[in-house]
Enzyme design. Structure first.
Site, short mmCIF file in Angstrom:
data_model
loop_
_atom_site.label_atom_id
_atom_site.label_comp_id
_atom_site.label_asym_id
_atom_site.label_seq_id
_atom_site.Cartn_x
_atom_site.Cartn_y
_atom_site.Cartn_z
N ASP A 72 0.93 -1.16 -0.04
CA ASP A 72 0.06 0.11 0.03
C ASP A 72 0.93 1.28 0.10
OD1 ASP A 72 -2.52 -1.15 -0.23
OD2 ASP A 72 -2.13 -1.74 1.97
N ASP A 103 -6.22 -5.18 -4.28
CA ASP A 103 -5.90 -3.90 -4.18
C ASP A 103 -4.72 -3.04 -4.66
OD1 ASP A 103 -7.59 -5.44 -2.06
OD2 ASP A 103 -7.53 -3.55 -1.01
#
Length: 379
Positions: A91, A157
């Site tokens: 991330d 993601d």
């Protein structure tokens, strides 16, 4: 969508964000509790969305106070990147594209540029050559079976984190970052994206040999279901990958993923949290954050497609934004700090259900800014 209506929505976003900025200081919000945002000291995976929201406000107004507000949290990002590297994972793109890359692109700040390049290097270091994938999560608890699987885990993601790598290649001229991003996108297309163009949330590989093993969920309903937010990460992820590479298979995949999503929407164009419950089921929540991500992703597609084809996705995004504002926003609830209600964070863990989520708020604001033509794409 009429400009007057878009300006009304933008005014709502700016006013609520201004009030929040005055209260938040350098803190990084995550999810609301009783209408008030809680904070993550190191930003968790969501810190960049708050700074991204502030940079959108800066673009819309030109007011330097927004840039100042966005930079208040720089100390937290710096500490995370240079002193707490063990807490970072895939991330890094979410964290640094909407903080450091945005700052550099909009202001030319050289410190921000360096932070973004260092974050891209840290993301590239997570690449597993035998499997051609970027390891998503860390081994949080050695010996725990789920945690050990993280050595060979990708999650959908990550597709939305790849623009940090593409940007780093453009900025430095080093193809390494681009090649890693393309490898991740290609591996994801062959594994985490199913033949019917639904998506797994996560996919496991043998970390030593790189052999693909099986798909699993973590935040979705079941291993064989389709988590709606994950589907939107895939749609936007491949659209952005197309922007940087112009590989036609990426846009084709984005369109196929988008059609799966569109076919499973509720009547008001906001999805259930997992498409296992498409059509609604008592006791199962919506996820407005997925709706907001979809709107921004459709607008990215619209910007890259021929005019007539792109107009379809733009109109769809307009309808989603209108529904989110009219039916799910806090426009009539001044004590609510979030922009959108009824977002779902992690349903299987019974965590953050029917709340505001900072990433839902960000993508809602991004979609509005895109519709107004007032944002330079950071991704």
């Amino acid at each position: 969508m009429e400009q007057k209506r878009l300006r009304e929505i933008q005014a709502f976003i700016l006013e609520k964000t201004r009030q929040n900025a005055n209260r938040f200081g350098d803190k990084l919000p995550h999810a609301t509790v009783n209408g008030q945002y809680d904070f993550m000291d190191n930003g968790f995976w969501v810190g960049g969305f708050w700074t991204g929201l502030l940079w959108l406000a800066f673009e819309a107004t030109g007011d330097a106070a927004w840039a100042e507000a966005a930079r208040r949290s720089r100390n937290r990002f710096t500490k995370r990147l240079y002193e707490e590297r063990e807490t970072t994972d895939h991330d890094l793109g979410f964290l640094f594209s909407l903080s450091s890359v945005a700052d550099y692109r909009l202001t030319g700040d050289q410190a921000a540029r360096q932070h973004a390049l260092d974050a891209a290097e840290a993301l590239a270091e997570r690449f597993n050559p035998p499997g051609n994938y970027i390891q998503a999560w860390n081994v949080w608890t050695p010996g725990d079976p789920f945690s050990e699987e993280n050595r060979g885990r990708i999650i959908i993601d990550c597709m939305y984190n790849l623009p940090l790598l593409f940007w780093a290649s453009e900025e430095t001229g080093d193809d390494k970052y681009r090649e890693i991003a393309i490898a991740q996108a290609d591996t994801c297309a062959k594994t985490i994206v199913r033949p019917d163009r639904t998506t797994f949330h996560t996919y496991l590989f043998d970390p030593e040999s790189g052999e693909p093993l099986r798909g699993k969920t973590h935040q979705g309903y079941a291993d064989d279901s389709c988590w709606s937010r994950g589907q939107t990460w895939a749609i936007g992820g491949y659209a952005h990958a197309y922007r940087y590479t112009r590989k036609p298979e990426y846009m084709q995949l984005a369109k196929e993923l988008a059609q799966v999503y569109i076919d499973r929407l509720e009547d008001d164009l906001v999805p259930m949290w997992d498409f296992a419950f498409a059509g609604g089921q008592e006791g199962e929540p919506r996820d407005t954050s997925a709706g907001a991500i979809a709107a921004a992703s459709f607008l990215e597609m619209a910007s890259l497609l021929p005019e007539e084809e792109g107009a379809y996705y733009r109109r769809l995004a307009e309808r989603i934004v209108e529904s989110l504002y009219e039916n799910y926003s806090t426009k009539d609830e001044p004590k609510q700090e979030g922009l959108l209600k009824e977002a779902t964070g992690h349903k299987p863990a019974d965590s953050n259900i029917n709340v505001s989520l900072i990433y839902g708020d960000y993508y809602f604001a991004e979609a509005v800014a895109r519709l107004l033509g007032e944002t330079e794409v950071y991704w």
